[in-house]
Structure formats: structure tokens, C-alpha cells
Design a protein around this motif. Structure first.
Motif, mmCIF file in Angstrom:
data_model
loop_
_atom_site.group_PDB
_atom_site.id
_atom_site.type_symbol
_atom_site.label_atom_id
_atom_site.label_comp_id
_atom_site.label_asym_id
_atom_site.label_seq_id
_atom_site.Cartn_x
_atom_site.Cartn_y
_atom_site.Cartn_z
ATOM 1 N N ILE A 137 0.860 -1.183 0.000
ATOM 2 C CA ILE A 137 0.000 0.000 0.000
ATOM 3 C C ILE A 137 0.893 1.229 0.000
ATOM 4 C CG2 ILE A 137 -1.811 1.271 1.211
ATOM 5 C CD1 ILE A 137 -2.576 -1.397 2.576
ATOM 6 N N LEU A 138 0.871 1.980 -1.075
ATOM 7 C CA LEU A 138 1.660 3.200 -1.192
ATOM 8 C C LEU A 138 0.810 4.362 -0.695
ATOM 9 C CD1 LEU A 138 3.115 2.619 -4.768
ATOM 10 C CD2 LEU A 138 4.126 1.974 -2.571
ATOM 11 N N TYR A 139 1.183 4.909 0.449
ATOM 12 C CA TYR A 139 0.379 5.932 1.117
ATOM 13 C C TYR A 139 1.094 7.277 1.001
ATOM 14 C CZ TYR A 139 -2.474 7.991 4.905
ATOM 15 O OH TYR A 139 -3.331 8.775 5.644
ATOM 16 N N LEU A 140 0.556 8.164 0.157
ATOM 17 C CA LEU A 140 1.122 9.498 -0.017
ATOM 18 C C LEU A 140 0.479 10.450 0.977
ATOM 19 C CD1 LEU A 140 1.206 9.808 -3.915
ATOM 20 C CD2 LEU A 140 2.825 8.685 -2.384
ATOM 21 N N THR A 141 1.311 11.130 1.750
ATOM 22 C CA THR A 141 0.812 12.090 2.725
ATOM 23 C C THR A 141 1.343 13.476 2.385
ATOM 24 O OG1 THR A 141 2.673 11.798 4.255
ATOM 25 C CG2 THR A 141 0.786 10.300 4.489
ATOM 26 N N CYS A 142 0.743 14.466 3.000
ATOM 27 C CA CYS A 142 1.144 15.839 2.714
ATOM 28 C C CYS A 142 0.517 16.749 3.756
ATOM 29 C CB CYS A 142 0.665 16.229 1.307
ATOM 30 S SG CYS A 142 1.291 17.805 0.719
ATOM 31 N N LYS A 143 1.166 17.852 4.067
ATOM 32 C CA LYS A 143 0.582 18.807 5.008
ATOM 33 C C LYS A 143 -0.665 19.423 4.375
ATOM 34 C CE LYS A 143 4.797 19.927 7.535
ATOM 35 N NZ LYS A 143 4.350 19.121 8.698
ATOM 36 N N VAL A 144 -1.688 19.619 5.200
ATOM 37 C CA VAL A 144 -2.994 20.064 4.709
ATOM 38 C C VAL A 144 -2.925 21.370 3.910
ATOM 39 C CG1 VAL A 144 -5.302 20.837 5.396
ATOM 40 C CG2 VAL A 144 -4.287 18.822 6.480
ATOM 41 N N ALA A 183 0.770 -3.382 8.198
ATOM 42 C CA ALA A 183 2.005 -4.104 7.840
ATOM 43 C C ALA A 183 2.340 -3.978 6.359
ATOM 44 C CB ALA A 183 1.877 -5.574 8.220
ATOM 45 N N LYS A 184 1.357 -3.614 5.547
ATOM 46 C CA LYS A 184 1.572 -3.506 4.099
ATOM 47 C C LYS A 184 1.862 -2.069 3.651
ATOM 48 C CE LYS A 184 0.447 -7.843 3.145
ATOM 49 N NZ LYS A 184 -0.677 -8.207 2.268
ATOM 50 N N ILE A 185 1.805 -1.119 4.574
ATOM 51 C CA ILE A 185 1.875 0.298 4.206
ATOM 52 C C ILE A 185 3.307 0.804 4.086
ATOM 53 C CG2 ILE A 185 1.331 2.646 4.949
ATOM 54 C CD1 ILE A 185 -1.152 1.523 6.331
ATOM 55 N N GLU A 186 3.546 1.540 3.012
ATOM 56 C CA GLU A 186 4.776 2.310 2.819
ATOM 57 C C GLU A 186 4.346 3.767 2.665
ATOM 58 O OE1 GLU A 186 7.836 1.305 2.948
ATOM 59 O OE2 GLU A 186 7.686 -0.881 2.762
ATOM 60 N N LYS A 187 4.779 4.614 3.569
ATOM 61 C CA LYS A 187 4.295 5.998 3.600
ATOM 62 C C LYS A 187 5.349 6.968 3.056
ATOM 63 C CE LYS A 187 1.601 7.067 7.003
ATOM 64 N NZ LYS A 187 1.040 7.453 8.324
ATOM 65 N N PHE A 188 4.879 7.956 2.274
ATOM 66 C CA PHE A 188 5.770 8.935 1.644
ATOM 67 C C PHE A 188 5.187 10.339 1.800
ATOM 68 C CE2 PHE A 188 5.726 4.903 -0.578
ATOM 69 C CZ PHE A 188 7.073 4.540 -0.568
ATOM 70 N N ILE A 198 10.571 11.635 -4.919
ATOM 71 C CA ILE A 198 9.660 10.695 -4.258
ATOM 72 C C ILE A 198 9.683 9.334 -4.932
ATOM 73 C CG2 ILE A 198 7.228 10.185 -3.749
ATOM 74 C CD1 ILE A 198 8.363 12.323 -1.953
ATOM 75 N N PHE A 199 9.696 9.308 -6.266
ATOM 76 C CA PHE A 199 9.539 8.023 -6.951
ATOM 77 C C PHE A 199 10.626 7.003 -6.638
ATOM 78 C CE2 PHE A 199 10.100 5.025 -10.439
ATOM 79 C CZ PHE A 199 8.884 4.370 -10.348
ATOM 80 N N PRO A 200 11.910 7.352 -6.600
ATOM 81 C CA PRO A 200 12.912 6.339 -6.255
ATOM 82 C C PRO A 200 12.637 5.667 -4.909
ATOM 83 C CG PRO A 200 13.988 8.253 -7.191
ATOM 84 C CD PRO A 200 12.548 8.633 -6.983
ATOM 85 N N LYS A 201 12.052 6.408 -3.975
ATOM 86 C CA LYS A 201 11.689 5.819 -2.687
ATOM 87 C C LYS A 201 10.548 4.817 -2.864
ATOM 88 C CE LYS A 201 12.909 10.139 -0.313
ATOM 89 N NZ LYS A 201 12.406 11.258 0.525
ATOM 90 N N ILE A 202 9.592 5.178 -3.716
ATOM 91 C CA ILE A 202 8.488 4.271 -4.021
ATOM 92 C C ILE A 202 9.014 3.031 -4.736
ATOM 93 C CG2 ILE A 202 6.423 3.985 -5.452
ATOM 94 C CD1 ILE A 202 5.708 6.878 -4.841
#
Length: 229
Positions: A137-144, A183-188, A198-202
Motif C-alpha cells: 500500500i503506497l500511502y502518499l501524505t502531505c501537510k494540509v 504491515a503492508k503500508i509504505e508511507k511517503f 519521491i519516486f525512487p523511494k516508491i
């Protein structure tokens, strides 16, 4: 498989079909959920993933809009819900559309990225129960404030209050939806870094979780995709 749903999502005028998902499970194709509220850069990363790994990207909102134009019971239900303020489509319909789309592509696909899925816990649980498990699960986060600014720029709108409410609700439902699958989450965090950072981390996260044997593709077209978005 695929014939059950919660009472909250039961659509009485429609009969759900049963789907044989064995072609998907037999193919052992990677399944990736790409999630994040509006303004986190999901569409940009989805385009890069599609180009880099040759994955089939299913943008859920686009699929629903396509079906909303159909003169069918399902199409009318989707269209009616789109016209409402909350725009919530019954989860059973969302899941069935995704299953149909995946099955139509399984024979030649290299894997699937579900862009904007799941939106809540019920969708996540239904997909795992009725279709197959998720690999990462690729979870993209960002400040509101950044999400709000990006969303307003993209929509060319001045509806600041509506955008803030939409993001808040999205994040609330999303947090509940993925809690069980931590357990499946990768957060960026996409607040400051550009897509090409960002993409190389993904990519690293996918290569570890999906391609542990080290069979990686050469990163040749990423910058072209980023420039176009």
C-alpha cells in the motif's frame, strides 16, 4: 466469491454477480493500492508507475465516471450518487467494477495499481475477501495547507471551505480503511520533495515487497513522465 456485501452498501434493486477470480490468483500478479488525499500527487506517481513497471493503473474515480454514463441500473445509481454532495458510491458497486476491470486485463497485465483505492475499511476488506490480497500500500501524505493549495490550483476553483472539508473527510475515512493493513503500508511525505525525488523511494519499496529477487527494470522514462505532469 464476490456475492456478499454489508447492509450499509446493499443495493436492493440490483443483483450482484459472482466472479471467478481464479485467473487473477493463478497469475500471481502484483496488486498495489495507491492512496492519498487530493493534492498528494497520486496521479503523477501513478503515471510513473505505469510507465516504469508497465503496470495497469486503474483510476477508480475515472472508472466510476465512465460507468455513470451507461444506461444501466448500476450506471443510474452511480450517476445519482455523483449528483449528491457527498458523492458516495455503494461499496459493492465499486468492488464489482474493479473486479470486472481487473479480470478483463489479467491475461496480458504485469500487475495492477489501484489509484485512489480503498476509500474506507469496508472497501479494503471486501477486495481482500472477494478478489485477492494486496502486496503493498503506497500511502502518499502531505501537510494540509499544501494539499489545499494544490487542489485549488488544479481545479481552478475558489471553494476553499469545500476543499478543506473534502480533504478532512478523505483522510478520516482513509485512516480507518487502512488501519487493519498497517504491515503492508509504505508511507511517503510529498509536502516538500518533487516527484522525481519521491519516486525512487516508491521504487525501492516496491522492489523489496513485490520483486524481492532483485528483478528490477531500468528507470528510463521517469523524467519524461514527471515533466508532462
Amino acid at each position: 466469491m464476490g456475492c456478499s456485501g454489508s447492509r450499509e452498501n446493499f443495493v436492493p434493486e440490483m443483483q450482484r454477480l459472482c466472479y471467478d477470480m481464479s485467473p487473477l490468483t493463478d497469475a500471481k500478479l502484483p496488486i498495489i493500492w495507491l492512496i492519498g488525499a487530493p493534492g498528494t500527487g497520486r496521479d503523477t506517481q501513478a503515471a510513473i508507475l505505469e510507465d516504469f513497471y508497465s503496470f495497469d493503473v486503474l483510476k477508480i474515480s475515472s472508472l466510476l465516471k465512465q460507468h455513470a454514463t451507461n444506461e444501466t441500473d448500476r450506471g443510474r445509481v452511480i450517476k445519482e450518487n455523483f449528483m449528491k454532495k457527498n458523492k458516495l458510491i455503494p461499496d459493492t458497486i465499486v468492488i464489482d467494477i474493479i473486479k470486472e476491470e481487473i479480470l478483463s486485463r489479467t491475461a496480458w497485465a504485469n500487475g495492477f495499481v489501484l489509484n485512489g483505492f480503498p476509500r474506507n475499511a469496508n472497501q479494503a476488506d471486501m477486495f481482500v475477501k472477494e478478489a485477492c490480497d494486496v502486496d503493498v500500500i503506497l500511502y502518499l501524505t502531505c501537510k494540509v495547507p499544501t494539499m489545499v493549495s494544490r487542489s485549488l490550483f488544479k481545479s481552478d476553483s475558489n471553494r476553499l471551505v469545500d476543499v478543506k472539508v473534502e480533504i478532512a473527510l478523505y483522510n478520516k475515512h482513509l485512516a480507518q480503511g487502512i488501519k487493519k493493513y498497517s504491515a503492508k503500508i509504505e508511507k511517503f511525505d510529498t509536502t516538500k520533495d518533487s516527484p522525481d525525488i519521491i519516486f525512487p523511494k516508491i521504487q525501492s519499496a516496491i522492489d523489496v515487497r513485490v520483486f524481492p529477487d532483485g528483478n528490477k527494470k531500468d528507470n528510463t522514462n521517469v523524467h519524461n513522465i514527471i515533466d508532462e505532469n
